[in-house]
Design a protein around this motif. Sequence first.
Motif, PDB file in Angstrom:
ATOM      1  N   VAL A  26      54.048  77.352 -11.837  1.00  0.00           N
ATOM      2  CA  VAL A  26      54.891  78.092 -11.121  1.00  0.00           C
ATOM      3  C   VAL A  26      54.496  79.032 -10.443  1.00  0.00           C
ATOM      4  O   VAL A  26      55.160  79.924  -9.761  1.00  0.00           O
ATOM      5  N   ASP A  46      54.585  77.009 -17.049  1.00  0.00           N
ATOM      6  CA  ASP A  46      55.948  77.648 -17.284  1.00  0.00           C
ATOM      7  C   ASP A  46      55.812  77.516 -19.043  1.00  0.00           C
ATOM      8  O   ASP A  46      56.956  77.409 -19.545  1.00  0.00           O
ATOM      9  N   VAL A  85      60.997  77.458  -9.974  1.00  0.00           N
ATOM     10  CA  VAL A  85      59.875  76.196  -9.565  1.00  0.00           C
ATOM     11  C   VAL A  85      60.821  74.919  -9.729  1.00  0.00           C
ATOM     12  O   VAL A  85      61.008  74.746 -10.782  1.00  0.00           O
ATOM     13  N   GLY A 107      55.939  78.758  -3.411  1.00  0.00           N
ATOM     14  CA  GLY A 107      57.276  78.818  -4.408  1.00  0.00           C
ATOM     15  C   GLY A 107      58.362  79.480  -3.684  1.00  0.00           C
ATOM     16  O   GLY A 107      59.401  78.880  -3.789  1.00  0.00           O
TER      17      GLY A 107
END
Lengths: 377, 377
Positions: free
Chosen positions: A274, A285, B99, B125
């Motif tokens: 992420v 994550d 994400v 992102g």
Amino acid sequence: VTARRSDAGRPPARFIGDLDTPVALVDLARLESNLGAMAAVARDAGVAHRPHAKTHKTREVAERQLAHGAIGLTVAKLGEAEVLVDAGFDDLFVAYPLVGPLKLERLVALLERARLRFEVDTLDGATAASTFLAGQGRRVDVVVSLDGGAGRSGAASPEAVVDLAERVAELPGLELVGVMNYGNAYGTSDPETQASIGRREGEDAVAIAAAMRARGLRADVVTVGSTPTARHAVKVPGVTELRAGVYAFQDLKQVSLGPATLDDCALTVMATVVSHARPDRYVLDAGIKALAGEDYGWGTWGRPQARPDLAIIRATEEHGVIELPPGAADPGWRIGERVRIIPNHACGAANMHDELVAVDGERVVERWPVIGRGRFR
Amino acid sequence: VTARRSDAGRPPARFIGDLDTPVALVDLARLESNLGAMAAVARDAGVAHRPHAKTHKTREVAERQLAHGAIGLTVAKLGEAEVLVDAGFDDLFVAYPLVGPLKLERLVALLERARLRFEVDTLDGATAASTFLAGQGRRVDVVVSLDGGAGRSGAASPEAVVDLAERVAELPGLELVGVMNYGNAYGTSDPETQASIGRREGEDAVAIAAAMRARGLRADVVTVGSTPTARHAVKVPGVTELRAGVYAFQDLKQVSLGPATLDDCALTVMATVVSHARPDRYVLDAGIKALAGEDYGWGTWGRPQARPDLAIIRATEEHGVIELPPGAADPGWRIGERVRIIPNHACGAANMHDELVAVDGERVVERWPVIGRGRFR
């Protein structure tokens, strides 16, 4: 287990790329191989296997363990026993001292549907259980236990266990059926030391059982176990039962101890990259809420299956941070890319998840509710 | 949250002695005091409070935080946002980079029912989120973020954040509204160092916001926060929002950092003494599955509220072992006695439980489902 909202309205996942992250994956081929290997250890030694279900906490793995010849299951808590009895399993060893009327009431209720035994390790605990169970007109199987080095439950010495056994045998409401030991080989990766701990685990249990029989007590059950000591403990003549658990999934702790290898690790937590705001840092994550918090003093919380030279070197609740050590090849992961992490402790990691997703390679085969998650009462 | 089986068929618990263990208790008076104290920190500084709900993950504590003046809530994961929106909260900051299409789809669905903003910390992102959201005809509030020392998400320097902000402001689908920082005072218990980290946290965020405005960008939101830095960061003029979380419960980590005290710790895990086979050892029925696994390198996993000189010095899945150090007074606990443990990390501990039991002294007042438990996706 409530429905996971991240799936609401979506078609079923066919491949792991369809799954939202973090998610716990179980590689079916590795699981099957691990189950077969430990079943063979028990079978070759002529010892019954009663695997500890605390590792997976699922009906599906338990069924596979029985298919591999297990005679029943071990659990640590009554809450685990309850969900497994609901799932159809009817022969369980609660390898834990059951203390207090709330627990014993629940035990009595479960006895309507399953055969159960539990651990007693103190006279006070045994006496209280005896009073309660005899008052209900029940007689429940128990084993006395030795602290075989884990430094938690279990009487302090083989002599203390035999003394306890003599007293327990006189108590109404309890049917003494044997002895339990748990060797602790978690402090060493030396194969000889592990073998010695495993032999000692078995020998102590067998010696206690012999002393019990010499005093006219029953000792049908001589139960030992732990994944790192299993191969050694079961070879001691007189051992009747093995309780290994984490072998089903294996994990970095077991790899650190040997003889498990990274290729044996069946459980991974798939995470998403992420953040990559610094060239030497990738943020996943999956933090301690998906991987569990145990770091075993390593200062790391899991390793990428495809890059086990790298590690999660910081884990907060929802962030797992991988930093490249000097000289390490950059994996070149992009934001959104998936990374599968082998956890330090498979039992702890599985317990963070409401479901495990069984996979064949990249293909999603089944989704298994972790029915024992949070059943610590 | 499914019904806990250990209660099946029993009358509701009136006192904590009626509860089966291990069980997480929240002392309402301490909670209220903690909530009031942090609300005052924000109010006195003229800063909005948007507490981080990851600590408690309950509707009931969130409602109390709003009653104390909070303008909304912070969460780390969309899964937490989803359950809180279901519970009626409609203004949430997802302080996390979102994400991948699975996450963004869920975000879009949530926007029907709540006002949301999220964190962006990389151009990759942000660009991916922009493409997805613009493609859905959406424009969602975002803040750019600085890595203020935690070494996880956030751009690497204030300059990098401002550069990112300029690029994000040009992207469709994203509405840049400000800047986020998170100071990391977890490495020190020195009050001056903590104050300095807190001031820096606020100053960096304010400086970034000023630079953004100087480039014609919006920077309405200047959000900072962490329990140990809160008092210092909010005093920096220009900070608009505080996101402290663990202050609601406090814990041994916060006590170790000061200024929290043991008497502030509102969350305890009540356990039962299940073994006492050696005079210097008490074994509790709460291990890492009830207390969480984080030991912060301390080698301890919680302390008895009534005997904070003692500690759980070994924790396995279902056992918490207290050993008396030489010279320590024997607490004289008997098998079956209850011991309340203050956890190392309240957020981690609460996350292990399906419910928190709110208590007034020994009286059970309410039972709060931990609706955010396991919502790490």
